[in-house]
Enzyme design. Structure first.
Site, PDB file in Angstrom:
ATOM      1  CD  GLU A  36      16.460 -35.782  62.361  1.00 38.31           C
ATOM      2  OE1 GLU A  36      17.197 -36.509  61.666  1.00 38.31           O
ATOM      3  OE2 GLU A  36      15.704 -36.232  63.245  1.00 38.31           O
ATOM      4  CB  CYS A 198      17.330 -60.534  68.577  1.00 40.19           C
ATOM      5  SG  CYS A 198      18.589 -59.960  67.395  1.00 40.19           S
TER       6      CYS A 198
END
Length: 354
Positions: A36, A198
Protein backbone atom coordinates in the site's frame (compact mmCIF):
# COMPACT_ATOMS: atom_id res chain seq x y z
CA UNK A 1 -32.51 2.10 -0.54
CA UNK A 2 -31.02 -1.10 -1.89
CA UNK A 3 -27.50 -0.58 -3.25
CA UNK A 4 -26.25 -2.98 -5.92
CA UNK A 5 -23.09 -0.93 -6.50
CA UNK A 6 -20.94 -3.47 -4.64
CA UNK A 7 -22.69 -6.47 -6.22
CA UNK A 8 -22.05 -5.32 -9.77
CA UNK A 9 -18.50 -4.39 -8.94
CA UNK A 10 -17.81 -7.82 -7.43
CA UNK A 11 -19.29 -9.59 -10.47
CA UNK A 12 -16.94 -7.59 -12.67
CA UNK A 13 -14.00 -8.32 -10.37
CA UNK A 14 -14.60 -12.07 -10.46
CA UNK A 15 -14.13 -12.02 -14.21
CA UNK A 16 -11.74 -9.15 -14.86
CA UNK A 17 -10.02 -8.17 -11.62
CA UNK A 18 -6.43 -8.75 -10.52
CA UNK A 19 -6.23 -11.87 -8.36
CA UNK A 20 -2.54 -12.73 -8.54
CA UNK A 21 -0.56 -9.71 -7.38
CA UNK A 22 2.57 -10.51 -5.33
CA UNK A 23 1.06 -9.17 -2.09
CA UNK A 24 -1.91 -11.51 -2.54
CA UNK A 25 0.44 -14.43 -1.89
CA UNK A 26 1.40 -15.29 1.69
CA UNK A 27 -0.93 -12.44 2.57
CA UNK A 28 -0.34 -10.77 5.91
CA UNK A 29 -0.53 -7.27 7.35
CA UNK A 30 3.17 -6.55 6.76
CA UNK A 31 3.07 -7.43 3.05
CA UNK A 32 -0.21 -5.57 2.54
CA UNK A 33 1.16 -2.52 4.34
CA UNK A 34 4.37 -2.36 2.30
CA UNK A 35 2.44 -2.76 -0.96
CA UNK A 36 0.00 0.00 0.00
CA UNK A 37 2.81 2.43 0.80
CA UNK A 38 4.64 1.60 -2.43
CA UNK A 39 1.46 2.03 -4.45
CA UNK A 40 1.02 5.61 -3.24
CA UNK A 41 1.83 7.80 -6.25
CA UNK A 42 3.18 4.75 -8.12
CA UNK A 43 1.63 2.32 -10.62
CA UNK A 44 1.33 -1.41 -9.98
CA UNK A 45 3.62 -2.42 -12.85
CA UNK A 46 6.38 -0.22 -11.42
CA UNK A 47 5.85 -1.43 -7.86
CA UNK A 48 5.94 -5.20 -8.48
CA UNK A 49 9.73 -5.64 -8.96
CA UNK A 50 10.47 -3.26 -6.09
CA UNK A 51 8.04 -5.11 -3.82
CA UNK A 52 9.56 -8.50 -4.63
CA UNK A 53 13.10 -7.26 -4.01
CA UNK A 54 12.03 -5.52 -0.80
CA UNK A 55 10.40 -8.68 0.51
CA UNK A 56 13.49 -10.74 -0.22
CA UNK A 57 15.62 -8.34 1.79
CA UNK A 58 13.09 -7.36 4.48
CA UNK A 59 10.65 -10.28 4.81
CA UNK A 60 9.03 -9.04 8.02
CA UNK A 61 8.75 -6.06 10.35
CA UNK A 62 11.73 -7.17 12.43
CA UNK A 63 14.05 -7.35 9.42
CA UNK A 64 12.94 -3.88 8.31
CA UNK A 65 13.21 -2.37 11.79
CA UNK A 66 16.73 -3.71 12.34
CA UNK A 67 18.15 -2.89 8.88
CA UNK A 68 20.57 0.01 8.28
CA UNK A 69 18.70 3.01 6.88
CA UNK A 70 21.04 3.11 3.88
CA UNK A 71 19.98 -0.42 2.99
CA UNK A 72 16.29 0.51 3.16
CA UNK A 73 16.80 3.62 1.03
CA UNK A 74 18.87 1.65 -1.47
CA UNK A 75 15.98 -0.77 -1.99
CA UNK A 76 13.65 2.21 -2.43
CA UNK A 77 15.90 4.07 -4.86
CA UNK A 78 13.92 4.86 -8.01
CA UNK A 79 10.46 4.75 -6.40
CA UNK A 80 10.61 8.40 -5.35
CA UNK A 81 8.90 10.12 -2.42
CA UNK A 82 11.65 8.80 -0.15
CA UNK A 83 9.96 9.91 3.05
CA UNK A 84 7.77 6.82 2.50
CA UNK A 85 10.77 4.55 3.01
CA UNK A 86 11.93 6.34 6.15
CA UNK A 87 8.39 6.28 7.53
CA UNK A 88 8.13 2.55 6.76
CA UNK A 89 11.16 1.81 8.87
CA UNK A 90 10.02 4.10 11.67
CA UNK A 91 6.61 2.38 11.74
CA UNK A 92 8.26 -1.07 11.69
CA UNK A 93 10.27 -0.10 14.77
CA UNK A 94 7.06 0.98 16.50
CA UNK A 95 5.36 -2.31 15.59
CA UNK A 96 8.26 -4.18 17.16
CA UNK A 97 8.50 -1.99 20.25
CA UNK A 98 4.83 -1.37 21.04
CA UNK A 99 2.89 -4.21 19.40
CA UNK A 100 5.20 -7.17 19.82
CA UNK A 101 5.90 -7.42 16.12
CA UNK A 102 2.21 -7.86 15.20
CA UNK A 103 0.18 -5.23 13.37
CA UNK A 104 -2.83 -4.10 15.42
CA UNK A 105 -6.29 -4.95 14.11
CA UNK A 106 -7.66 -1.57 15.06
CA UNK A 107 -8.12 1.49 12.82
CA UNK A 108 -6.94 4.08 15.35
CA UNK A 109 -3.89 2.07 16.38
CA UNK A 110 -2.92 1.52 12.76
CA UNK A 111 -3.28 5.24 12.06
CA UNK A 112 -0.96 5.94 15.00
CA UNK A 113 1.89 4.37 12.99
CA UNK A 114 4.04 6.80 11.02
CA UNK A 115 2.95 7.15 7.40
CA UNK A 116 -0.37 5.32 7.79
CA UNK A 117 -3.50 7.36 7.16
CA UNK A 118 -7.18 6.51 7.19
CA UNK A 119 -7.32 4.79 3.80
CA UNK A 120 -4.08 2.82 4.24
CA UNK A 121 -5.21 1.62 7.67
CA UNK A 122 -8.52 0.53 6.16
CA UNK A 123 -6.73 -1.31 3.35
CA UNK A 124 -4.68 -3.25 5.93
CA UNK A 125 -7.81 -4.13 7.90
CA UNK A 126 -9.70 -5.35 4.85
CA UNK A 127 -6.89 -7.00 2.88
CA UNK A 128 -5.02 -8.60 5.78
CA UNK A 129 -7.76 -9.24 8.33
CA UNK A 130 -10.99 -9.28 6.29
CA UNK A 131 -12.54 -6.56 8.45
CA UNK A 132 -15.02 -4.09 7.03
CA UNK A 133 -13.47 -0.66 6.48
CA UNK A 134 -13.87 1.91 3.71
CA UNK A 135 -10.86 2.86 1.59
CA UNK A 136 -10.37 6.02 -0.45
CA UNK A 137 -7.17 5.98 -2.49
CA UNK A 138 -6.74 7.91 -5.72
CA UNK A 139 -8.45 5.28 -7.86
CA UNK A 140 -11.43 5.04 -5.53
CA UNK A 141 -11.78 8.81 -5.39
CA UNK A 142 -12.01 8.90 -9.18
CA UNK A 143 -14.63 6.12 -9.37
CA UNK A 144 -16.84 7.69 -6.70
CA UNK A 145 -16.42 11.24 -7.96
CA UNK A 146 -17.62 10.15 -11.40
CA UNK A 147 -20.36 7.82 -10.24
CA UNK A 148 -21.90 10.52 -8.05
CA UNK A 149 -20.68 13.53 -10.11
CA UNK A 150 -19.02 15.09 -7.07
CA UNK A 151 -17.68 18.50 -8.15
CA UNK A 152 -14.40 19.94 -6.96
CA UNK A 153 -10.86 18.84 -6.24
CA UNK A 154 -10.60 15.95 -3.72
CA UNK A 155 -7.82 17.83 -1.96
CA UNK A 156 -10.48 20.18 -0.61
CA UNK A 157 -11.84 19.08 2.76
CA UNK A 158 -15.51 19.42 1.81
CA UNK A 159 -15.05 17.34 -1.34
CA UNK A 160 -12.99 14.72 0.47
CA UNK A 161 -15.55 14.39 3.24
CA UNK A 162 -18.31 13.84 0.71
CA UNK A 163 -16.30 11.12 -1.03
CA UNK A 164 -15.67 9.44 2.33
CA UNK A 165 -19.43 9.36 2.91
CA UNK A 166 -19.95 7.57 -0.39
CA UNK A 167 -17.05 5.21 0.32
CA UNK A 168 -18.63 4.21 3.62
CA UNK A 169 -22.05 3.88 1.99
CA UNK A 170 -20.94 1.49 -0.73
CA UNK A 171 -18.56 -0.72 1.27
CA UNK A 172 -20.34 -4.07 1.81
CA UNK A 173 -20.23 -6.28 4.87
CA UNK A 174 -19.52 -9.42 2.83
CA UNK A 175 -16.50 -10.07 0.61
CA UNK A 176 -14.99 -6.78 1.75
CA UNK A 177 -11.47 -7.92 0.85
CA UNK A 178 -12.54 -8.59 -2.74
CA UNK A 179 -14.56 -5.38 -2.85
CA UNK A 180 -11.65 -3.14 -1.89
CA UNK A 181 -9.44 -4.79 -4.50
CA UNK A 182 -12.27 -4.54 -7.03
CA UNK A 183 -12.85 -0.82 -6.69
CA UNK A 184 -9.11 -0.12 -6.84
CA UNK A 185 -8.84 -2.31 -9.95
CA UNK A 186 -11.78 -0.59 -11.61
CA UNK A 187 -10.16 2.79 -11.14
CA UNK A 188 -6.79 1.55 -12.37
CA UNK A 189 -8.01 -0.52 -15.32
CA UNK A 190 -11.34 0.94 -16.52
CA UNK A 191 -12.22 4.24 -14.85
CA UNK A 192 -8.85 5.70 -15.74
CA UNK A 193 -7.91 9.35 -15.46
CA UNK A 194 -7.82 9.83 -19.22
CA UNK A 195 -9.78 7.83 -21.79
CA UNK A 196 -11.96 5.90 -19.34
CA UNK A 197 -13.41 2.73 -20.84
CA UNK A 198 -17.01 3.49 -19.90
CA UNK A 199 -18.44 0.81 -22.20
CA UNK A 200 -16.63 -1.84 -20.13
CA UNK A 201 -17.68 -0.44 -16.77
CA UNK A 202 -20.13 -2.43 -14.62
CA UNK A 203 -21.34 0.85 -13.06
CA UNK A 204 -22.09 2.63 -16.32
CA UNK A 205 -25.90 2.23 -16.14
CA UNK A 206 -26.28 4.73 -13.31
CA UNK A 207 -23.00 6.63 -13.37
CA UNK A 208 -24.02 10.29 -13.21
CA UNK A 209 -20.92 11.65 -14.94
CA UNK A 210 -21.34 9.16 -17.81
CA UNK A 211 -25.02 10.07 -18.20
CA UNK A 212 -24.00 13.70 -18.55
CA UNK A 213 -21.20 12.89 -20.99
CA UNK A 214 -18.76 14.46 -18.54
CA UNK A 215 -16.72 11.54 -17.19
CA UNK A 216 -13.35 13.20 -17.69
CA UNK A 217 -14.46 16.33 -15.83
CA UNK A 218 -14.47 14.38 -12.55
CA UNK A 219 -12.80 14.53 -10.17
CA UNK A 220 -11.98 18.22 -10.38
CA UNK A 221 -8.36 19.18 -10.95
CA UNK A 222 -6.10 20.77 -8.42
CA UNK A 223 -5.84 24.52 -9.05
CA UNK A 224 -2.72 24.99 -11.12
CA UNK A 225 0.22 27.05 -10.00
CA UNK A 226 3.30 27.71 -12.06
CA UNK A 227 6.13 25.62 -10.62
CA UNK A 228 9.16 27.67 -9.63
CA UNK A 229 12.44 26.99 -11.42
CA UNK A 230 15.58 26.35 -9.37
CA UNK A 231 19.17 25.69 -10.44
CA UNK A 232 22.13 24.01 -8.76
CA UNK A 233 25.66 22.87 -9.49
CA UNK A 234 26.35 19.20 -8.71
CA UNK A 235 30.03 18.37 -8.60
CA UNK A 236 31.57 14.99 -9.36
CA UNK A 237 34.81 15.13 -7.36
CA UNK A 238 37.29 12.38 -8.23
CA UNK A 239 40.34 11.67 -6.09
CA UNK A 240 43.67 10.12 -7.06
CA UNK A 241 42.25 6.62 -6.50
CA UNK A 242 39.38 7.16 -8.95
CA UNK A 243 36.81 7.50 -6.19
CA UNK A 244 34.03 10.07 -6.15
CA UNK A 245 32.67 11.99 -3.20
CA UNK A 246 29.07 11.47 -2.08
CA UNK A 247 27.31 13.60 0.48
CA UNK A 248 24.36 12.47 2.60
CA UNK A 249 21.43 14.85 2.36
CA UNK A 250 19.62 16.10 5.48
CA UNK A 251 17.01 13.68 6.88
CA UNK A 252 14.08 15.90 5.91
CA UNK A 253 13.28 17.67 2.68
CA UNK A 254 13.94 16.66 -0.92
CA UNK A 255 15.78 13.32 -1.17
CA UNK A 256 15.99 13.25 2.61
CA UNK A 257 18.60 10.83 3.94
CA UNK A 258 19.81 9.76 0.48
CA UNK A 259 23.35 10.03 -0.81
CA UNK A 260 23.90 12.57 -3.54
CA UNK A 261 26.61 14.66 -5.17
CA UNK A 262 27.79 17.78 -3.35
CA UNK A 263 25.93 20.89 -4.48
CA UNK A 264 27.24 24.41 -4.99
CA UNK A 265 25.43 27.72 -5.23
CA UNK A 266 24.19 28.32 -8.79
CA UNK A 267 25.44 31.91 -8.52
CA UNK A 268 28.99 30.64 -9.01
CA UNK A 269 30.33 30.77 -12.54
CA UNK A 270 32.09 27.76 -14.02
CA UNK A 271 35.43 29.49 -13.49
CA UNK A 272 34.65 29.87 -9.77
CA UNK A 273 33.94 26.19 -9.03
CA UNK A 274 37.51 25.40 -8.02
CA UNK A 275 37.52 28.13 -5.38
CA UNK A 276 34.00 27.18 -4.26
CA UNK A 277 35.02 23.55 -3.70
CA UNK A 278 38.00 24.62 -1.66
CA UNK A 279 35.95 27.02 0.47
CA UNK A 280 33.00 24.66 1.07
CA UNK A 281 34.74 21.28 1.18
CA UNK A 282 38.40 22.10 1.78
CA UNK A 283 39.40 20.41 -1.48
CA UNK A 284 41.79 21.77 -4.10
CA UNK A 285 40.68 20.79 -7.60
CA UNK A 286 41.73 21.02 -11.20
CA UNK A 287 39.80 22.90 -13.88
CA UNK A 288 36.16 21.71 -14.03
CA UNK A 289 34.84 19.72 -16.97
CA UNK A 290 31.20 20.57 -17.60
CA UNK A 291 28.73 17.78 -18.36
CA UNK A 292 25.39 18.24 -20.12
CA UNK A 293 22.83 19.63 -17.70
CA UNK A 294 19.29 18.38 -17.30
CA UNK A 295 16.04 19.25 -15.53
CA UNK A 296 14.38 17.14 -12.83
CA UNK A 297 10.79 17.87 -11.84
CA UNK A 298 9.54 17.53 -8.28
CA UNK A 299 5.93 17.83 -7.19
CA UNK A 300 6.33 21.53 -6.41
CA UNK A 301 9.27 22.83 -8.46
CA UNK A 302 11.62 22.17 -11.37
CA UNK A 303 15.31 21.72 -10.60
CA UNK A 304 17.90 22.44 -13.31
CA UNK A 305 21.00 20.38 -12.51
CA UNK A 306 24.34 21.39 -14.00
CA UNK A 307 26.95 18.67 -13.33
CA UNK A 308 30.67 19.37 -13.37
CA UNK A 309 33.55 16.93 -12.96
CA UNK A 310 36.63 18.05 -11.06
CA UNK A 311 39.74 16.03 -10.27
CA UNK A 312 41.14 16.53 -6.79
CA UNK A 313 44.78 17.67 -6.49
CA UNK A 314 46.98 15.02 -4.89
CA UNK A 315 45.57 13.04 -1.97
CA UNK A 316 42.14 14.19 -0.91
CA UNK A 317 42.06 16.05 2.41
CA UNK A 318 38.47 15.30 3.41
CA UNK A 319 38.11 12.06 5.35
CA UNK A 320 35.06 9.81 5.29
CA UNK A 321 32.44 10.70 7.88
CA UNK A 322 28.79 10.01 8.62
CA UNK A 323 27.80 12.45 5.88
CA UNK A 324 30.68 12.26 3.39
CA UNK A 325 32.13 9.22 1.65
CA UNK A 326 34.69 8.56 -1.07
CA UNK A 327 33.54 5.59 -3.14
CA UNK A 328 34.25 3.96 -6.46
CA UNK A 329 31.32 4.36 -8.80
CA UNK A 330 30.19 0.71 -8.48
CA UNK A 331 30.20 1.05 -4.69
CA UNK A 332 28.25 4.30 -4.88
CA UNK A 333 25.52 2.63 -6.90
CA UNK A 334 24.78 0.23 -4.03
CA UNK A 335 23.63 3.11 -1.83
CA UNK A 336 20.29 4.86 -1.76
CA UNK A 337 20.67 7.46 -4.51
CA UNK A 338 18.09 9.82 -6.01
CA UNK A 339 17.02 8.55 -9.43
CA UNK A 340 18.59 11.43 -11.43
CA UNK A 341 21.91 11.01 -9.60
CA UNK A 342 21.89 7.28 -10.26
CA UNK A 343 21.19 8.00 -13.92
CA UNK A 344 23.98 10.54 -14.04
CA UNK A 345 26.48 8.07 -12.60
CA UNK A 346 25.38 5.16 -14.81
CA UNK A 347 24.87 7.02 -18.09
CA UNK A 348 27.27 5.55 -20.65
CA UNK A 349 28.72 8.90 -21.59
CA UNK A 350 29.30 9.92 -17.99
CA UNK A 351 30.57 6.46 -17.04
CA UNK A 352 33.31 6.87 -19.59
CA UNK A 353 34.33 10.10 -17.88
CA UNK A 354 34.50 8.40 -14.52
Amino acid sequence: MPDNFAGRLLEWYDQHGRHDLPWHHNRNAYRVWVSEIMLQQTQVTTVIPYFNAFMRRFPDARALAEAPEDDVLSHWSGLGYYARARNLQKAAKTVMAEFGGEFPQDQDKLESLTGIGRSTAAAILTQAFGKRAAILDGNVKRVLARYHAVPGWPGQTSVLNRLWEYAEQHTPHDRVRDYTQAIMDLGAMVCTRTRPQCDSCPLQADCTAYARGEATLYPGSKPKKAKPEKTTWMVILEDSQGRIMLERRPPSGIWGGLWSLPELDPAFGADELQDACERKLGIACETPQLISGFRHTFSHYHLHIQPARLRVHGSHVVADSDNLRWLHRDEALTLGLPAPIRTLLTDAEQAALL
